[in-house]
Enzyme design. Structure first.
Site, mmCIF file in Angstrom:
data_model
loop_
_atom_site.group_PDB
_atom_site.id
_atom_site.type_symbol
_atom_site.label_atom_id
_atom_site.label_comp_id
_atom_site.label_asym_id
_atom_site.label_seq_id
_atom_site.Cartn_x
_atom_site.Cartn_y
_atom_site.Cartn_z
ATOM 1 N N GLY A 45 2.394 2.497 -2.594
ATOM 2 C CA GLY A 45 2.287 3.055 -3.971
ATOM 3 C C GLY A 45 3.306 2.437 -5.008
ATOM 4 N N THR A 46 3.579 1.058 -4.555
ATOM 5 C CA THR A 46 4.263 0.143 -5.471
ATOM 6 C C THR A 46 3.887 -0.022 -6.938
ATOM 7 O OG1 THR A 46 3.239 -1.662 -4.752
ATOM 8 C CG2 THR A 46 5.207 -1.233 -3.592
ATOM 9 N N LYS A 61 0.851 -1.384 0.033
ATOM 10 C CA LYS A 61 -0.111 -0.096 -0.187
ATOM 11 C C LYS A 61 0.779 1.405 0.121
ATOM 12 C CE LYS A 61 -3.718 -0.893 -0.535
ATOM 13 N NZ LYS A 61 -4.058 -1.479 -1.881
ATOM 14 N N GLY A 63 -6.319 4.041 -4.634
ATOM 15 C CA GLY A 63 -7.017 5.536 -4.454
ATOM 16 C C GLY A 63 -8.370 5.221 -3.752
ATOM 17 N N ARG A 64 -8.459 4.329 -3.135
ATOM 18 C CA ARG A 64 -9.896 4.042 -2.431
ATOM 19 C C ARG A 64 -9.940 5.078 -1.234
ATOM 20 N NH1 ARG A 64 -7.922 -1.658 -1.998
ATOM 21 N NH2 ARG A 64 -9.433 -2.876 -3.444
ATOM 22 N N HIS A 79 -10.649 6.197 2.384
ATOM 23 C CA HIS A 79 -10.468 5.505 3.578
ATOM 24 C C HIS A 79 -11.598 5.818 4.682
ATOM 25 C CE1 HIS A 79 -5.823 5.557 2.807
ATOM 26 N NE2 HIS A 79 -6.570 4.883 1.874
HETATM 27 N N1 LIG Z 1 -1.085 7.842 -9.466
HETATM 28 C C1 LIG Z 1 -1.632 6.962 -8.596
HETATM 29 N N2 LIG Z 1 -2.920 6.419 -8.441
HETATM 30 C C2 LIG Z 1 -3.369 5.869 -7.593
HETATM 31 N N3 LIG Z 1 -2.913 5.398 -6.512
HETATM 32 C C3 LIG Z 1 -1.692 5.731 -6.361
HETATM 33 C C4 LIG Z 1 -0.732 6.561 -7.240
HETATM 34 N N4 LIG Z 1 0.220 6.958 -6.483
HETATM 35 C C5 LIG Z 1 0.332 6.376 -5.426
HETATM 36 N N5 LIG Z 1 -1.037 5.871 -5.201
HETATM 37 C C6 LIG Z 1 -1.152 5.125 -3.982
HETATM 38 O O1 LIG Z 1 -1.073 3.648 -4.107
HETATM 39 C C7 LIG Z 1 -1.465 3.087 -2.926
HETATM 40 C C8 LIG Z 1 -1.564 1.560 -3.254
HETATM 41 O O2 LIG Z 1 -0.455 1.063 -2.986
HETATM 42 P P1 LIG Z 1 0.009 -0.208 -3.752
HETATM 43 O O3 LIG Z 1 0.005 -0.044 -5.277
HETATM 44 O O4 LIG Z 1 1.539 -0.403 -3.220
HETATM 45 O O5 LIG Z 1 -0.489 -1.435 -3.036
HETATM 46 S S1 LIG Z 1 -0.561 -3.013 -3.202
HETATM 47 O O6 LIG Z 1 0.393 -3.124 -1.929
HETATM 48 O O7 LIG Z 1 0.306 -3.254 -4.429
HETATM 49 O O8 LIG Z 1 -1.859 -3.324 -3.092
HETATM 50 C C9 LIG Z 1 -3.026 3.685 -3.047
HETATM 51 O O9 LIG Z 1 -3.519 3.585 -1.691
HETATM 52 P P2 LIG Z 1 -4.862 3.902 -1.432
HETATM 53 O O10 LIG Z 1 -5.110 5.547 -1.599
HETATM 54 O O11 LIG Z 1 -5.140 3.689 -0.106
HETATM 55 O O12 LIG Z 1 -5.910 3.197 -2.100
HETATM 56 C C10 LIG Z 1 -2.717 5.045 -3.413
HETATM 57 O O13 LIG Z 1 -2.824 6.065 -2.485
#
Ligand SMILES: Nc1ncnc2c1ncn2[C@@H]1O[C@H](COP(=O)(O)OS(=O)(=O)O)[C@@H](OP(=O)(O)O)[C@H]1O
EC number: 2.8.2.-
Length: 370
Positions: free
Chosen positions: A129-130, A127, A334-335, A337
Site C-alpha cells: 500500500g506504499t 504491494k 486494487g486488482r 486476485h
Molecule cells: N486507497 C487505495 N487505493 C488502491 N489501492 C490501495 C489503497 N490503499 C491500499 N491499497 C493497496 O495497495 C496495494 C498496492 O501496493 P503498493 O502501492 O505498495 O504496490 S507497489 O509495490 O508499489 O507495486 C494494492 O494491492 P492489490 O489490491 O493487490 O492491487 C491495494 O490493495
C-alpha cells in the site's frame, strides 16, 4: 533625400505624452508577467493532488513497460519484479514530469528552495500500500516527495548521492523530502547504505498480511506475464516435497521479521514506523495521523481528505476546500486476485505464523494476521 529622412527619424525624440504611455505600458507588462508567475508558483506549493495524473497514467501503463527513466532494472530477489516495477515507474514518472514543471516555476520566484536528500523514506513493502500512503502524504504542504521510485539504494547506488539528490523535488526550509522504493526493505545492502547517507533517516514500512501480499505480488506479475505457472505450484519447491519455496520472492518478502532484524543492526526501533496496510484501507485518516506524528508534522491530512469509493473498494482522495471529485488510484492498484486453493493458503498461513509472531514481538504491535 531618403537618406536624410531616415536620419531624421532615427533622431526623433518621443514627446512626453508618448513617453508616459510607454512607461505605463512597461509597468503593466511587468505586473502582468509577475502575476502569472505568482499564480503558477502558488499552485506548486499547494498540497499536491497528484492522484489525477497517476490515475490517468496508470490506465495507459497497464501492460506496457516502456519508458523506465531510472536506469536498468535489477531485482535481487526475482527478475519478474523488474517487469512489474518498470510499469509503475513509467506511470509515476509522468506524474513527476508535471511536478518538475511546477517546481521550475515556483523556484523561479523562491530562490531559497533547494533539492535535499530525503529525511524520510517509505522503504517497503512491495504491494503493501506504499503508493497510497505516498499519495496521501503528498497532500501535506510540509512534504515534498518524488513520485517515481528512485531505486537508488538498491539499483543505482553507484550513481552517487548527487545523482540521488538531483531526483528530489525542491523544498523550502521546514519541508520534508521523501521518496518510496518498496524493494529497499528486503535488499541486504540497503540498511547500511541509508545509514551512511544519514543515521537520522526516518523509515516507514507499510506491511500487509503476508499471504494476501504474496497473492497480490503474483497477481501483478501475472498481469504482465499471463503464462506464468499457477500460484499454487510456485509456492512449493516441488509438488511432492510440499516444502514452501522461500527463494520465491513473493514468499520471501513476507518474512517481515527476518528482514527487520537486518534493519535493527543499524537503526533503533524508534526510527522505524510500521503502517498497517489493512488499516490504511479501513481507516486511512487514522494511519496517516500516526505517520504525520512520526514525522513531526502537523496533522493536516485528516478524515475530510478521504472518501470511500464502494465500487473501487478503497478510499480515494478529495480536497475539501475545492468541491472537486475524489481521485482514486488507477486500475493497477486494487486488482482482483485469483482464487487460490484454500489448502495452499492455509499452508502459507502456517508457514508465516512464527515469522508473524516474531514480527509482532519486535514491533510491539499485533497486526492481526493470524
Ligand atoms: N486507497 C487505495 N487505493 C488502491 N489501492 C490501495 C489503497 N490503499 C491500499 N491499497 C493497496 O495497495 C496495494 C498496492 O501496493 P503498493 O502501492 O505498495 O504496490 S507497489 O509495490 O508499489 O507495486 C494494492 O494491492 P492489490 O489490491 O493487490 O492491487 C491495494 O490493495
Amino acid at each position: 533625400m531618403e537618406y536624410s529622412l531616415i536620419l531624421h527619424s532615427l533622431h526623433v525624440v518621443p514627446s512626453p505624452h508618448v513617453k508616459n504611455k510607454l512607461f505605463v505600458f512597461c509597468i503593466m507588462l511587468s505586473l502582468w508577467v509577475y502575476m502569472i508567475y505568482c499564480c503558477v508558483g502558488y499552485c506548486s506549493t499547494m498540497p499536491n493532488l497528484a492522484y489525477g495524473s497517476v490515475n490517468r497514467a496508470e490506465g495507459d501503463a497497464d501492460g506496457d513497460n516502456r519508458g523506465s527513466s531510472l536506469g536498468a532494472s535489477r531485482d535481487l530477489l526475482n527478475n519478474e519484479s523488474d517487469l512489474d516495477s518498470r510499469g509503475d515507474e513509467w506511470e509515476e514518472t509522468r506524474a513527476d514530469a508535471k511536478a518538475l514543471g511546477d517546481n521550475v516555476m515556483s523556484s523561479f520566484l523562491n530562490e531559497s528552495e533547494s533539492k535535499k536528500l530525503p529525511q524520510a523514506i517509505i522503504i517497503g513493502v512491495k504491494k503493501g500500500g506504499t503508493r497510497a500512503l505516498l499519495e496521501f502524504l503528498r497532500l501535506h504542504p510540509d512534504i515534498r516527495a518524488v513520485g517515481a521510485e528512485p531505486h537508488f539504494f538498491d539499483r543505482n547506488y553507484d550513481k552517487g548521492l548527487e545523482w540521488y539528490r538531483e531526483l528530489m523535488p525542491k523544498s523550502a526550509e521546514g519541508q520534508l523530502t521523501m521518496e518510496k522504493t518498496p524493494s529497499y526493505y528486503v535488499t541486504k545492502e540497503v540498511p547500511s547504505r541509508i545509514y551512511t547517507m544519514s543515521k537520522d533517516t526516518k523509515l516507514i514500512v507499510v506491511v500487509r498480511d503476508p499471504v494476501t501480499r504474496a497473492i497480490s505480488d503474483y497477481t501483478q506479475t501475472r498481469s504482465k506475464k499471463p503464462d506464468i505457472p499457477s500460484f499454487e505450484s510456485l509456492t512449493f519447491k516441488n509438488a511432492s516435497s510440499g516444502l514452501i519455496d522461500t527463494a520465491w520472492s513473493a514468499v520471501q518478502i513476507g518474512m517481515y521479521a527476518k528482514h527487520l532484524e537486518r534493519w535493527l543492526q543499524y537503526f533503533p526501533m524508534g526510527q522505524l514506523l510500521f503502517v498497517s496496510g489493512e488499516r490504511l484501507i479501513s481507516d486511512p485518516a487514522g494511519e496517516v495521523a500516526r505517520v504525520q506524528d512520526f514525522l513531526g508534522l502537523r496533522r493536516v491530512v485528516t478524515e475530510e481528505h478521504f472518501h470511500f469509493n464502494p465500487a473501487k473498494g478503497f478510499p480515494c482522495l478529495k480536497r475539501p476546500e475545492a468541491n472537486s471529485k475524489p481521485h482514486c488510484l488507477g486500475k493497477t492498484k486494487g486488482r482482483t486476485h485469483p482464487n487460490i486453493d484454500p489448502e495452499v493458503v492455509q499452508r502459507l498461513r502456517d508457514f508465516y505464523k512464527p515469522f508473524n509472531s516474531r514480527f509482532y514481538q519486535l514491533t510491539g504491535h499485533d497486526f492481526g494476521w493470524d
